[in-house]
Scaffold this active site. Structure first.
Site: not given
Ligand SMILES: NC(=O)c1ccc[n+]([C@@H]2O[C@H](COP(=O)([O-])OP(=O)(O)OC[C@H]3O[C@@H](n4cnc5c(N)ncnc54)[C@H](OP(=O)(O)O)[C@@H]3O)[C@@H](O)[C@H]2O)c1
Length: 337
Positions: A32, A181, A185
Protein backbone atom coordinates in the site's frame (compact mmCIF):
# COMPACT_ATOMS: atom_id res chain seq x y z
CA UNK A 1 -31.63 32.44 -3.88
CA UNK A 2 -28.74 32.26 -1.36
CA UNK A 3 -25.68 30.35 -2.67
CA UNK A 4 -24.94 27.11 -0.80
CA UNK A 5 -21.26 26.34 -0.24
CA UNK A 6 -20.50 22.69 -0.97
CA UNK A 7 -17.09 21.04 -0.74
CA UNK A 8 -16.41 19.31 -4.08
CA UNK A 9 -16.70 15.51 -4.09
CA UNK A 10 -13.27 13.86 -3.70
CA UNK A 11 -12.14 12.38 -7.01
CA UNK A 12 -9.39 9.76 -6.65
CA UNK A 13 -8.45 10.32 -10.29
CA UNK A 14 -8.13 14.11 -10.06
CA UNK A 15 -5.82 14.86 -7.15
CA UNK A 16 -4.92 18.44 -6.32
CA UNK A 17 -1.41 19.56 -7.34
CA UNK A 18 1.07 19.67 -4.48
CA UNK A 19 4.24 20.93 -6.14
CA UNK A 20 6.62 22.39 -3.56
CA UNK A 21 5.28 20.15 -0.79
CA UNK A 22 7.16 17.22 0.77
CA UNK A 23 5.70 13.95 2.01
CA UNK A 24 7.30 11.03 3.85
CA UNK A 25 5.78 7.55 3.50
CA UNK A 26 7.04 4.85 5.85
CA UNK A 27 7.23 1.47 4.11
CA UNK A 28 6.90 3.33 0.80
CA UNK A 29 8.92 0.67 -0.99
CA UNK A 30 6.16 -1.97 -1.19
CA UNK A 31 2.46 -2.75 -0.87
CA UNK A 32 0.00 0.00 0.00
CA UNK A 33 2.83 2.40 0.88
CA UNK A 34 4.26 2.06 -2.62
CA UNK A 35 0.93 3.14 -4.13
CA UNK A 36 0.56 5.99 -1.63
CA UNK A 37 3.98 7.20 -2.79
CA UNK A 38 3.17 6.71 -6.48
CA UNK A 39 -0.12 8.61 -6.22
CA UNK A 40 1.43 11.43 -4.18
CA UNK A 41 4.37 11.68 -6.62
CA UNK A 42 1.80 12.34 -9.36
CA UNK A 43 0.84 15.62 -7.64
CA UNK A 44 4.28 17.11 -8.26
CA UNK A 45 5.31 16.88 -4.60
CA UNK A 46 8.62 15.51 -3.34
CA UNK A 47 8.02 12.07 -1.84
CA UNK A 48 10.47 10.36 0.49
CA UNK A 49 10.26 6.61 0.96
CA UNK A 50 11.18 5.49 4.49
CA UNK A 51 12.50 1.99 3.95
CA UNK A 52 14.73 -0.54 5.71
CA UNK A 53 15.96 -1.94 2.37
CA UNK A 54 17.92 0.26 -0.03
CA UNK A 55 17.53 -2.10 -3.02
CA UNK A 56 13.74 -2.27 -2.59
CA UNK A 57 13.54 1.51 -2.21
CA UNK A 58 15.58 2.02 -5.38
CA UNK A 59 13.31 -0.41 -7.26
CA UNK A 60 10.26 1.56 -6.07
CA UNK A 61 11.85 4.86 -7.09
CA UNK A 62 12.58 3.40 -10.54
CA UNK A 63 9.03 2.12 -10.94
CA UNK A 64 7.45 5.43 -9.88
CA UNK A 65 9.85 7.32 -12.15
CA UNK A 66 8.83 5.18 -15.13
CA UNK A 67 5.13 5.94 -14.57
CA UNK A 68 5.15 9.55 -13.31
CA UNK A 69 7.02 11.96 -15.60
CA UNK A 70 9.29 14.24 -13.57
CA UNK A 71 8.62 12.37 -10.30
CA UNK A 72 10.62 13.65 -7.34
CA UNK A 73 11.12 10.59 -5.15
CA UNK A 74 13.90 10.00 -2.62
CA UNK A 75 14.75 7.39 -0.04
CA UNK A 76 15.73 7.54 3.61
CA UNK A 77 16.84 4.48 5.59
CA UNK A 78 14.28 3.62 8.29
CA UNK A 79 13.97 0.45 10.34
CA UNK A 80 11.09 0.89 12.77
CA UNK A 81 12.13 -2.15 14.78
CA UNK A 82 15.49 -0.54 15.57
CA UNK A 83 15.14 2.08 18.34
CA UNK A 84 18.13 4.04 17.01
CA UNK A 85 16.77 4.30 13.48
CA UNK A 86 13.99 6.98 13.67
CA UNK A 87 16.36 9.67 14.97
CA UNK A 88 18.95 8.83 12.31
CA UNK A 89 16.28 8.87 9.59
CA UNK A 90 15.06 12.30 10.58
CA UNK A 91 18.67 13.57 10.61
CA UNK A 92 19.15 12.16 7.11
CA UNK A 93 15.91 13.58 5.67
CA UNK A 94 17.48 16.80 4.41
CA UNK A 95 14.11 18.57 4.08
CA UNK A 96 13.26 22.14 5.02
CA UNK A 97 9.56 21.36 5.32
CA UNK A 98 7.45 18.24 5.79
CA UNK A 99 3.82 18.67 4.80
CA UNK A 100 2.75 15.15 5.74
CA UNK A 101 4.05 11.87 7.03
CA UNK A 102 2.11 8.69 6.30
CA UNK A 103 2.71 6.10 9.01
CA UNK A 104 2.12 3.12 6.75
CA UNK A 105 4.87 0.55 7.35
CA UNK A 106 3.73 -2.49 9.20
CA UNK A 107 4.45 -6.09 9.93
CA UNK A 108 1.81 -8.81 10.39
CA UNK A 109 2.92 -12.26 11.58
CA UNK A 110 0.53 -15.17 11.01
CA UNK A 111 2.25 -17.87 13.04
CA UNK A 112 4.13 -18.32 16.30
CA UNK A 113 6.79 -18.14 17.65
CA UNK A 114 6.55 -14.72 19.26
CA UNK A 115 9.36 -12.54 17.95
CA UNK A 116 11.16 -9.78 19.78
CA UNK A 117 13.19 -6.73 18.88
CA UNK A 118 16.68 -6.34 20.32
CA UNK A 119 15.26 -4.30 23.20
CA UNK A 120 12.77 -7.02 24.15
CA UNK A 121 9.51 -5.71 22.68
CA UNK A 122 7.10 -7.93 20.76
CA UNK A 123 7.97 -7.32 17.10
CA UNK A 124 4.60 -6.16 15.74
CA UNK A 125 3.86 -3.78 18.63
CA UNK A 126 7.41 -2.42 18.42
CA UNK A 127 7.40 -1.93 14.64
CA UNK A 128 3.86 -0.77 14.05
CA UNK A 129 3.32 1.38 17.14
CA UNK A 130 6.50 2.12 19.10
CA UNK A 131 8.65 2.77 16.02
CA UNK A 132 6.14 5.25 14.64
CA UNK A 133 5.69 6.85 18.09
CA UNK A 134 9.45 7.47 18.19
CA UNK A 135 9.48 8.70 14.59
CA UNK A 136 6.85 11.34 15.36
CA UNK A 137 8.85 12.42 18.43
CA UNK A 138 11.85 13.14 16.18
CA UNK A 139 9.77 14.67 13.35
CA UNK A 140 7.87 17.06 15.64
CA UNK A 141 10.13 20.12 15.08
CA UNK A 142 10.00 19.76 11.28
CA UNK A 143 6.24 19.20 11.27
CA UNK A 144 5.74 22.17 13.59
CA UNK A 145 7.81 24.34 11.25
CA UNK A 146 5.43 23.46 8.39
CA UNK A 147 2.04 25.13 9.01
CA UNK A 148 -0.90 22.80 8.42
CA UNK A 149 1.27 19.66 8.24
CA UNK A 150 -0.41 16.29 8.66
CA UNK A 151 0.34 13.03 10.41
CA UNK A 152 -1.61 10.21 8.79
CA UNK A 153 -1.71 6.99 10.80
CA UNK A 154 -2.67 3.67 9.20
CA UNK A 155 -5.00 1.59 11.34
CA UNK A 156 -6.85 -1.55 10.45
CA UNK A 157 -10.32 -3.05 10.40
CA UNK A 158 -8.72 -5.85 12.45
CA UNK A 159 -8.64 -3.45 15.41
CA UNK A 160 -12.41 -2.97 15.38
CA UNK A 161 -13.15 -5.95 17.57
CA UNK A 162 -9.92 -5.87 19.61
CA UNK A 163 -9.06 -4.37 23.00
CA UNK A 164 -5.64 -3.50 24.43
CA UNK A 165 -4.07 -5.27 27.39
CA UNK A 166 -2.15 -2.41 28.94
CA UNK A 167 -0.65 -4.78 31.51
CA UNK A 168 0.92 -6.94 28.79
CA UNK A 169 2.03 -4.65 25.98
CA UNK A 170 4.95 -7.02 25.27
CA UNK A 171 2.50 -9.92 24.70
CA UNK A 172 4.48 -12.25 26.92
CA UNK A 173 1.35 -14.02 28.21
CA UNK A 174 -0.74 -16.22 25.91
CA UNK A 175 0.82 -14.90 22.68
CA UNK A 176 -1.51 -15.11 19.65
CA UNK A 177 -0.09 -13.55 16.48
CA UNK A 178 -3.35 -12.28 14.95
CA UNK A 179 -4.43 -10.76 18.25
CA UNK A 180 -1.02 -9.16 18.78
CA UNK A 181 -1.22 -7.66 15.28
CA UNK A 182 -4.75 -6.31 15.86
CA UNK A 183 -3.66 -4.84 19.20
CA UNK A 184 -0.67 -3.16 17.60
CA UNK A 185 -3.00 -1.54 15.04
CA UNK A 186 -5.44 -0.50 17.77
CA UNK A 187 -2.51 1.07 19.63
CA UNK A 188 -1.66 3.08 16.51
CA UNK A 189 -5.27 4.25 16.18
CA UNK A 190 -5.52 5.30 19.83
CA UNK A 191 -2.18 7.06 19.45
CA UNK A 192 -3.43 9.02 16.42
CA UNK A 193 -6.49 10.27 18.31
CA UNK A 194 -4.57 11.09 21.50
CA UNK A 195 -2.09 12.95 19.29
CA UNK A 196 -4.99 14.92 17.78
CA UNK A 197 -6.13 15.98 21.27
CA UNK A 198 -2.59 17.01 22.22
CA UNK A 199 -2.07 18.97 19.01
CA UNK A 200 -5.28 20.92 19.60
CA UNK A 201 -4.41 21.58 23.25
CA UNK A 202 -1.01 22.92 22.19
CA UNK A 203 -2.53 25.21 19.53
CA UNK A 204 -0.51 23.39 16.86
CA UNK A 205 -1.54 23.69 13.21
CA UNK A 206 -0.42 20.09 12.57
CA UNK A 207 -3.31 17.65 12.05
CA UNK A 208 -3.43 14.01 13.11
CA UNK A 209 -5.67 11.98 10.81
CA UNK A 210 -6.54 8.31 10.98
CA UNK A 211 -7.03 6.03 7.99
CA UNK A 212 -7.65 2.36 7.40
CA UNK A 213 -7.19 0.75 3.99
CA UNK A 214 -9.92 -1.89 4.17
CA UNK A 215 -8.96 -5.33 2.87
CA UNK A 216 -6.14 -5.33 0.35
CA UNK A 217 -4.61 -8.27 -1.49
CA UNK A 218 -1.48 -8.47 -3.64
CA UNK A 219 -3.39 -10.72 -6.06
CA UNK A 220 -5.84 -7.87 -6.79
CA UNK A 221 -3.04 -5.35 -7.19
CA UNK A 222 -1.74 -4.31 -10.63
CA UNK A 223 1.87 -5.22 -11.42
CA UNK A 224 4.62 -2.70 -10.80
CA UNK A 225 7.76 -4.54 -11.92
CA UNK A 226 10.12 -5.16 -10.23
CA UNK A 227 8.34 -4.03 -7.03
CA UNK A 228 5.31 -6.27 -7.47
CA UNK A 229 4.47 -8.85 -10.15
CA UNK A 230 1.06 -10.40 -10.59
CA UNK A 231 0.53 -13.27 -13.01
CA UNK A 232 -2.56 -13.58 -15.19
CA UNK A 233 -3.40 -16.82 -13.37
CA UNK A 234 -3.35 -15.05 -10.00
CA UNK A 235 -5.46 -12.24 -11.33
CA UNK A 236 -8.10 -14.55 -12.77
CA UNK A 237 -8.25 -16.95 -9.82
CA UNK A 238 -8.77 -14.11 -7.32
CA UNK A 239 -11.18 -12.10 -9.44
CA UNK A 240 -14.27 -12.98 -7.30
CA UNK A 241 -12.52 -11.65 -4.18
CA UNK A 242 -12.57 -8.24 -5.84
CA UNK A 243 -16.25 -8.04 -4.91
CA UNK A 244 -15.32 -7.94 -1.24
CA UNK A 245 -11.82 -6.48 -0.96
CA UNK A 246 -9.48 -4.54 -3.25
CA UNK A 247 -5.97 -4.09 -4.58
CA UNK A 248 -3.29 -2.13 -2.77
CA UNK A 249 -3.54 0.65 -5.35
CA UNK A 250 -7.13 1.32 -4.23
CA UNK A 251 -6.26 0.69 -0.57
CA UNK A 252 -3.79 3.58 -0.76
CA UNK A 253 -6.55 6.10 -1.45
CA UNK A 254 -7.74 6.86 2.12
CA UNK A 255 -4.18 7.88 3.05
CA UNK A 256 -3.74 9.90 -0.13
CA UNK A 257 -6.99 11.74 0.57
CA UNK A 258 -5.96 12.29 4.21
CA UNK A 259 -2.75 13.93 2.98
CA UNK A 260 -4.26 16.09 0.24
CA UNK A 261 -7.93 16.91 0.86
CA UNK A 262 -8.09 20.46 2.28
CA UNK A 263 -11.43 19.72 3.96
CA UNK A 264 -10.09 16.85 6.10
CA UNK A 265 -9.80 17.78 9.80
CA UNK A 266 -7.66 16.48 12.61
CA UNK A 267 -9.23 13.57 14.51
CA UNK A 268 -11.18 12.28 11.53
CA UNK A 269 -10.99 8.72 10.21
CA UNK A 270 -11.08 7.79 6.54
CA UNK A 271 -11.72 4.33 5.15
CA UNK A 272 -13.17 2.62 2.08
CA UNK A 273 -16.80 3.36 1.39
CA UNK A 274 -18.20 -0.19 0.97
CA UNK A 275 -18.47 -1.88 4.40
CA UNK A 276 -15.08 -0.40 5.32
CA UNK A 277 -13.46 -3.00 3.07
CA UNK A 278 -13.31 -1.63 -0.44
CA UNK A 279 -14.20 1.39 -2.53
CA UNK A 280 -13.48 5.10 -2.63
CA UNK A 281 -12.32 6.80 0.58
CA UNK A 282 -14.87 8.48 2.80
CA UNK A 283 -14.80 10.04 6.24
CA UNK A 284 -16.42 7.60 8.63
CA UNK A 285 -17.57 7.69 12.25
CA UNK A 286 -15.02 6.69 14.88
CA UNK A 287 -15.60 3.24 16.36
CA UNK A 288 -16.78 3.58 19.96
CA UNK A 289 -13.71 2.08 21.61
CA UNK A 290 -11.45 4.50 19.71
CA UNK A 291 -12.95 7.34 21.75
CA UNK A 292 -11.69 5.83 25.03
CA UNK A 293 -9.50 8.72 26.16
CA UNK A 294 -8.39 7.01 29.38
CA UNK A 295 -6.89 4.02 27.58
CA UNK A 296 -5.32 6.31 24.98
CA UNK A 297 -3.67 8.44 27.68
CA UNK A 298 -2.39 5.37 29.51
CA UNK A 299 -1.02 3.94 26.25
CA UNK A 300 0.77 7.23 25.55
CA UNK A 301 2.40 7.17 28.99
CA UNK A 302 3.43 3.53 28.53
CA UNK A 303 4.85 4.25 25.05
CA UNK A 304 6.83 7.17 26.49
CA UNK A 305 8.25 4.93 29.21
CA UNK A 306 9.06 2.10 26.78
CA UNK A 307 10.79 4.30 24.19
CA UNK A 308 12.11 7.27 26.16
CA UNK A 309 10.36 9.49 23.59
CA UNK A 310 7.45 11.89 24.07
CA UNK A 311 6.18 13.58 20.89
CA UNK A 312 5.64 17.24 21.78
CA UNK A 313 4.19 19.94 19.57
CA UNK A 314 3.83 23.68 19.98
CA UNK A 315 2.03 26.39 18.02
CA UNK A 316 4.33 27.86 15.36
CA UNK A 317 5.62 31.26 16.44
CA UNK A 318 3.30 34.07 15.34
CA UNK A 319 0.83 31.73 13.65
CA UNK A 320 -2.87 32.14 14.40
CA UNK A 321 -4.61 28.82 13.74
CA UNK A 322 -8.00 28.49 12.07
CA UNK A 323 -8.63 24.79 12.65
CA UNK A 324 -11.98 24.16 14.31
CA UNK A 325 -12.92 20.97 16.11
CA UNK A 326 -13.45 17.80 14.09
CA UNK A 327 -17.00 16.52 14.01
CA UNK A 328 -15.92 12.95 14.80
CA UNK A 329 -19.24 11.88 13.30
CA UNK A 330 -18.25 10.86 9.81
CA UNK A 331 -18.89 12.23 6.40
CA UNK A 332 -22.42 13.49 6.86
CA UNK A 333 -21.39 15.74 9.74
CA UNK A 334 -18.38 16.97 7.79
CA UNK A 335 -20.39 17.95 4.68
CA UNK A 336 -17.90 16.41 2.27
CA UNK A 337 -19.10 14.72 -0.88
N1 LIG B 1 -3.24 -5.31 3.37
C1 LIG B 1 -4.31 -5.15 4.13
O1 LIG B 1 -5.39 -5.74 3.88
C2 LIG B 1 -4.30 -4.23 5.32
C3 LIG B 1 -5.46 -4.10 6.08
C4 LIG B 1 -5.47 -3.24 7.17
C5 LIG B 1 -4.32 -2.49 7.47
N2 LIG B 1 -3.18 -2.65 6.72
C6 LIG B 1 -2.02 -1.85 7.08
O2 LIG B 1 -1.55 -1.17 5.92
C7 LIG B 1 -0.14 -1.01 6.01
C8 LIG B 1 0.52 -1.55 4.75
O3 LIG B 1 0.15 -2.92 4.59
P1 LIG B 1 0.54 -3.73 3.30
O4 LIG B 1 -0.52 -4.73 3.06
O5 LIG B 1 0.96 -2.82 2.21
O6 LIG B 1 1.85 -4.53 3.83
P2 LIG B 1 3.13 -5.04 3.03
O7 LIG B 1 2.83 -5.22 1.60
O8 LIG B 1 3.63 -6.21 3.81
O9 LIG B 1 4.16 -3.83 3.17
C9 LIG B 1 4.60 -3.47 4.44
C10 LIG B 1 5.64 -2.38 4.34
O10 LIG B 1 6.12 -2.11 5.67
C11 LIG B 1 7.53 -2.21 5.65
N3 LIG B 1 8.09 -2.62 6.94
C12 LIG B 1 7.87 -3.75 7.64
N4 LIG B 1 8.64 -3.78 8.74
C13 LIG B 1 9.37 -2.62 8.73
C14 LIG B 1 10.36 -2.06 9.58
N5 LIG B 1 10.81 -2.72 10.67
N6 LIG B 1 10.88 -0.86 9.27
C15 LIG B 1 10.46 -0.19 8.16
N7 LIG B 1 9.57 -0.68 7.30
C16 LIG B 1 9.02 -1.89 7.58
C17 LIG B 1 7.82 -3.25 4.59
O11 LIG B 1 9.18 -3.19 4.23
P3 LIG B 1 9.93 -4.48 3.58
O12 LIG B 1 9.54 -4.46 2.12
O13 LIG B 1 11.35 -4.21 3.83
O14 LIG B 1 9.41 -5.70 4.29
C18 LIG B 1 6.86 -2.78 3.51
O15 LIG B 1 7.37 -1.67 2.85
C19 LIG B 1 0.30 -1.71 7.30
O16 LIG B 1 0.37 -0.76 8.32
C20 LIG B 1 -0.86 -2.68 7.58
O17 LIG B 1 -0.97 -2.96 8.95
C21 LIG B 1 -3.15 -3.50 5.65
Amino acid sequence: MPSVHRTPRWDVHRLPRARGKSFLVTGGNAGIGYFVAEQLAGTGATVVLGSRDRAKAEAAIGSIGSRVPGARVKYVPLDLADPASPAASVDALGLERLDAVVLNAGVALDHPPRRETRDGHELMFATNHLGHFALIHHLAPLLTATPGSRIVTTGSFAAKSERLDLDDLRSTQDYRPKRAYARSKLAQMLFALELDRRLRAAGSTTLSVLVHPGGALDSLTPSRPPVHLRTTGERLSRLPLGLVVQGKDAAARPAVRAVLDPSVRGGQMLGPRAFGLRGTPRIEPLWTHLTDTTTAARLWAASRDLTGNDPTFTAPAGFVGTEGPATGHGEAGASIG
